[in-house]
Design an enzyme around this catalytic site. Structure first.
Site, PDB file in Angstrom:
ATOM      1  NE  ARG A 131      -3.955  -1.928   1.943  1.00 57.43           N
ATOM      2  CZ  ARG A 131      -3.887  -2.973   2.856  1.00 57.43           C
ATOM      3  NH1 ARG A 131      -2.799  -3.146   3.629  1.00 57.43           N
ATOM      4  NH2 ARG A 131      -4.850  -4.057   2.485  1.00 57.43           N
ATOM      5  CE  LYS A 153      -1.162  13.354 -15.079  1.00 57.58           C
ATOM      6  NZ  LYS A 153      -1.706  14.054 -16.387  1.00 57.58           N
ATOM      7  CD  GLU A 195       6.234  15.518 -23.530  1.00 56.79           C
ATOM      8  OE1 GLU A 195       5.695  16.747 -23.002  1.00 56.79           O
ATOM      9  OE2 GLU A 195       5.722  14.258 -23.534  1.00 56.79           O
ATOM     10  CE  LYS A 237       4.559  17.007 -14.819  1.00 59.41           C
ATOM     11  NZ  LYS A 237       4.829  15.648 -15.558  1.00 59.41           N
ATOM     12  CD  GLU A 247      -4.620  15.894 -16.151  1.00 60.81           C
ATOM     13  OE1 GLU A 247      -3.423  15.547 -15.968  1.00 60.81           O
ATOM     14  OE2 GLU A 247      -5.271  15.682 -17.380  1.00 60.81           O
ATOM     15  NE  ARG A 251       0.035  16.527 -13.648  1.00 57.11           N
ATOM     16  CZ  ARG A 251       0.671  15.757 -12.930  1.00 57.11           C
ATOM     17  NH1 ARG A 251       0.502  15.767 -11.565  1.00 57.11           N
ATOM     18  NH2 ARG A 251       1.706  15.067 -13.341  1.00 57.11           N
ATOM     19  CG  ASN A 255      -2.264  15.768 -20.654  1.00 58.67           C
ATOM     20  OD1 ASN A 255      -1.206  15.066 -20.640  1.00 58.67           O
ATOM     21  ND2 ASN A 255      -3.077  15.820 -19.731  1.00 58.67           N
ATOM     22  CG  HIS A 258       0.371  14.547 -24.134  1.00 57.15           C
ATOM     23  ND1 HIS A 258       1.019  15.950 -24.413  1.00 57.15           N
ATOM     24  CD2 HIS A 258       1.267  13.950 -23.494  1.00 57.15           C
ATOM     25  CE1 HIS A 258       2.247  15.784 -23.642  1.00 57.15           C
ATOM     26  NE2 HIS A 258       2.119  14.533 -23.308  1.00 57.15           N
ATOM     27  CG  HIS A 262      -1.955   9.727 -25.530  1.00 53.37           C
ATOM     28  ND1 HIS A 262      -2.719  10.094 -24.243  1.00 53.37           N
ATOM     29  CD2 HIS A 262      -0.692   9.620 -25.253  1.00 53.37           C
ATOM     30  CE1 HIS A 262      -1.823  10.309 -23.330  1.00 53.37           C
ATOM     31  NE2 HIS A 262      -0.582  10.241 -23.958  1.00 53.37           N
ATOM     32  CG  HIS A 275       5.344   9.854 -24.878  1.00 56.30           C
ATOM     33  ND1 HIS A 275       3.849   9.521 -24.921  1.00 56.30           N
ATOM     34  CD2 HIS A 275       5.482  11.002 -24.209  1.00 56.30           C
ATOM     35  CE1 HIS A 275       3.085  10.639 -24.142  1.00 56.30           C
ATOM     36  NE2 HIS A 275       4.354  11.654 -23.821  1.00 56.30           N
TER      37      HIS A 275
HETATM   38  P1  NAD Z   1      11.634   5.262 -22.464  1.00 53.78           P
HETATM   39  O1  NAD Z   1      11.746   4.948 -21.095  1.00 53.78           O
HETATM   40  O2  NAD Z   1      11.139   3.986 -23.403  1.00 53.78           O
HETATM   41  O3  NAD Z   1      13.153   5.548 -22.602  1.00 53.78           O
HETATM   42  C1  NAD Z   1      13.714   5.682 -24.246  1.00 53.78           C
HETATM   43  C2  NAD Z   1      14.875   4.931 -24.554  1.00 53.78           C
HETATM   44  O4  NAD Z   1      16.141   5.446 -24.395  1.00 53.78           O
HETATM   45  C3  NAD Z   1      14.710   3.483 -23.957  1.00 53.78           C
HETATM   46  O5  NAD Z   1      15.007   2.719 -24.918  1.00 53.78           O
HETATM   47  C4  NAD Z   1      15.824   3.383 -22.939  1.00 53.78           C
HETATM   48  O6  NAD Z   1      16.194   2.153 -22.443  1.00 53.78           O
HETATM   49  C5  NAD Z   1      16.749   4.394 -23.383  1.00 53.78           C
HETATM   50  N1  NAD Z   1      17.613   5.114 -22.450  1.00 53.78           N
HETATM   51  C6  NAD Z   1      17.259   5.730 -21.395  1.00 53.78           C
HETATM   52  N2  NAD Z   1      18.178   6.552 -20.898  1.00 53.78           N
HETATM   53  C7  NAD Z   1      19.061   6.352 -21.609  1.00 53.78           C
HETATM   54  C8  NAD Z   1      20.391   6.800 -21.714  1.00 53.78           C
HETATM   55  N3  NAD Z   1      20.682   7.782 -20.689  1.00 53.78           N
HETATM   56  N4  NAD Z   1      21.423   6.398 -22.613  1.00 53.78           N
HETATM   57  C9  NAD Z   1      20.775   5.758 -23.609  1.00 53.78           C
HETATM   58  N5  NAD Z   1      19.707   5.217 -23.641  1.00 53.78           N
HETATM   59  C10 NAD Z   1      18.870   5.406 -22.726  1.00 53.78           C
HETATM   60  O7  NAD Z   1      10.825   6.555 -23.205  1.00 53.78           O
HETATM   61  P2  NAD Z   1      10.927   8.091 -22.619  1.00 53.78           P
HETATM   62  O8  NAD Z   1      10.781   8.985 -23.620  1.00 53.78           O
HETATM   63  O9  NAD Z   1      11.854   8.230 -21.452  1.00 53.78           O
HETATM   64  O10 NAD Z   1       9.498   8.191 -21.730  1.00 53.78           O
HETATM   65  C11 NAD Z   1       8.279   7.766 -22.289  1.00 53.78           C
HETATM   66  C12 NAD Z   1       7.405   7.175 -21.486  1.00 53.78           C
HETATM   67  O11 NAD Z   1       7.069   8.133 -20.281  1.00 53.78           O
HETATM   68  C13 NAD Z   1       5.726   6.966 -22.015  1.00 53.78           C
HETATM   69  O12 NAD Z   1       5.842   5.361 -21.305  1.00 53.78           O
HETATM   70  C14 NAD Z   1       4.963   7.992 -21.569  1.00 53.78           C
HETATM   71  O13 NAD Z   1       3.621   7.631 -21.290  1.00 53.78           O
HETATM   72  C15 NAD Z   1       5.623   8.179 -20.266  1.00 53.78           C
HETATM   73  N6  NAD Z   1       5.188   9.678 -19.622  1.00 53.78           N
HETATM   74  C16 NAD Z   1       4.910   9.783 -18.527  1.00 53.78           C
HETATM   75  C17 NAD Z   1       4.575  10.777 -18.097  1.00 53.78           C
HETATM   76  C18 NAD Z   1       4.247  11.280 -16.538  1.00 53.78           C
HETATM   77  O14 NAD Z   1       3.982  12.268 -16.172  1.00 53.78           O
HETATM   78  N7  NAD Z   1       4.397  10.183 -15.727  1.00 53.78           N
HETATM   79  C19 NAD Z   1       5.045  12.181 -18.925  1.00 53.78           C
HETATM   80  C20 NAD Z   1       5.380  12.004 -20.164  1.00 53.78           C
HETATM   81  C21 NAD Z   1       5.487  10.731 -20.499  1.00 53.78           C
HETATM   82  N1  GLY Z   2       2.855  14.869 -18.641  1.00 56.36           N
HETATM   83  C1  GLY Z   2       1.557  15.445 -18.308  1.00 56.36           C
HETATM   84  C2  GLY Z   2       1.748  15.368 -16.601  1.00 56.36           C
HETATM   85  O1  GLY Z   2       2.336  15.245 -16.032  1.00 56.36           O
HETATM   86  O2  GLY Z   2       0.556  15.933 -16.394  1.00 56.36           O
END
Ligand code: NAD
Ligand code: GLY
Length: 374
Positions: A131, A153, A195, A237, A247, A251, A255, A258, A262, A275
């Site tokens: 939890r 998130k 972003e 942010k 949100e 917030r 997006n 997005h 998406h 993404h």
């Molecule tokens: P990711 O986590 O898939 O990383 C991208 C690629 O880069 C992967 O292959 C990873 O292994 C590689 N990588 C990471 N760091 C590295 C480094 N320093 N050197 C070499 N390779 C490296 O993708 P991302 O773009 O970081 O994140 C996308 C994800 O984040 C999506 O799932 C999206 O939905 C999510 N997201 C979440 C939020 C939130 O608020 N929580 C906001 C935006 C996106």
């Molecule tokens: N990436 C959108 C949010 O964190 O709200």
């Protein structure tokens, strides 16, 4: 929102996010990962679990483990498969397996070492294991440093929709070591820039000017440019999340791009477009929609499109159906979390550095999709 609202911090490497007793710091700078002092204020625990993936783990996990050695008696490591396609229940369960197999208690602290995929899944595991156990974000992509690691998130994808299962759960700290960005593939750097660019039109036109002036430096990974981009993005942010953590309203402006993005990700199959690439192209489409709604002039659409293209991102949407492309986009966008009663809600630009969430007639959205897609 006015450009003057989020106040820039003084020069330095810490941005704070103000959420009452869940407030935390985002440390930004070089050489943070290996420095035990980076983690000195974290609570003690008998064990820690570093969650990473097959790409990032071999590069950085041992270094993080070494930095944490004096602090935690047992430091376990878990290496997940790499990719958006693995952001699933099955992978999430591997984190619970590791925690239970290692006898981790409710004080165990999780470290998410990687991009947004690792960060979102580890955060969700931390939110649910016994939890709720504490966790720290150590983002290693630009996208994760400027967006996903900040704001709490967390979650996983469902075959019927992206990030459909998850929780709001804040980390204890975010550690953005800019040196880790040196190993990032070029395509991932561009995805992160999407972003960064997002924050300009929705919150800070001065920042948009700055990004335009420094896009080459950012693409060349100049440390000072990256440091400013990460810091200013995190400030904006933190300012938004500090006012609307869950949100309820404001917030949602984060997006921007997005909703279309998406649809692109889901329509092509997760992992085909990154993404950030989908968000970049989605921002072009959202800017066109804002213009067709009469909210912004064509110059802003051209300006944003040119910048997104310069950042190495696609600006023409992919076809998601050979028979009814716009219909397929609309179908996918109805699954968006902002949709209400089946009505799609879009983030639009409705003034200088100001965004709003609103619906639009299907016919108008169809026109936008037709004009923006291949
Ligand atoms: P990711 O986590 O898939 O990383 C991208 C690629 O880069 C992967 O292959 C990873 O292994 C590689 N990588 C990471 N760091 C590295 C480094 N320093 N050197 C070499 N390779 C490296 O993708 P991302 O773009 O970081 O994140 C996308 C994800 O984040 C999506 O799932 C999206 O939905 C999510 N997201 C979440 C939020 C939130 O608020 N929580 C906001 C935006 C996106
Ligand atoms: N990436 C959108 C949010 O964190 O709200």
């Amino acid at each position: 929102m006015n450009a003057s609202d989020p106040q820039p911090t003084s020069p330095g490497a810490t941005v704070s996010i103000d959420l009452g007793d869940r407030s935390y710091d985002i440390a930004i700078g070089g050489a943070l990962l290996d420095n035990p002092l980076t983690y000195s204020e974290l609570p003690g625990a008998s064990s820690a679990l570093i969650v990473s993936n097959t790409t990032v783990g071999p590069l950085y996990a041992k270094r993080l483990q070494k930095a944490l050695q004096g602090k935690y008696a047992a430091i376990h490591m878990l290496t997940l498969l790499d990719g958006e396609v693995f952001k699933t229940w099955e992978t999430l369960n591997l984190i619970f397996d590791a925690l239970l197999n290692n006898g981790c208690d409710r004080k165990t602290i999780l470290f998410a070492l990687g991009g947004g995929v690792v960060g979102d899944m580890t955060g969700f595991a931390a939110a649910s294991y016994m939890r709720g156990v504490p966790f720290v974000q150590v983002p290693t992509t630009l996208l994760a440093q400027v967006d996903s690691s900040v704001g709490g998130k967390t979650g996983i994808n469902h075959p019927l929709g992206k990030n459909m299962v998850g929780a709001f759960y804040q980390p204890l700290k975010v550690v953005c070591d800019l040196d880790t960005l040196k190993s990032l593939p070029e395509r991932e750097l561009s995805a992160g820039l999407a972003e960064v660019i997002k924050y300009g039109p929705i919150a800070d036109l001065t920042f948009l000017d700055w990004i335009e002036a420094h896009i080459d430096a950012l693409m060349a990974r100049e440390p000072a440019a990256l440091a400013h981009a990460v810091k200013r993005s995190c400030e904006i942010k933190a300012w938004v999340v500090g006012q609307d953590e869950r949100e309820a309203g404001l917030r949602a402006i984060l997006n921007f791009g997005h909703t279309f993005g998406h649809a692109i990700e889901a329509g092509l199959g997760y992992g085909q477009w990154l993404h950030g690439e989908a968000v970049g192209c989605g921002m072009v489409m959202a800017a066109h929609l804002s213009h067709r709604l009469g909210l912004v002039d064509a110059a802003l659409v051209r300006r944003l499109t040119a910048l997104i293209q310069k950042a190495g991102l696609p600006v023409i949407g992919p076809r998601l159906s050979e028979t009814d492309n716009a219909g397929r986009y609309l179908e996918l966008m109805r699954v968006d979390k902002k949709a209400e009663g089946g009505e799609i809600r879009f983030v639009v630009i409705d003034g200088p550095a100001r965004a709003a969430v609103r619906s639009a007639p299907d016919a108008l959205v169809r026109e936008v999709i037709d004009s923006c897609c291949a």
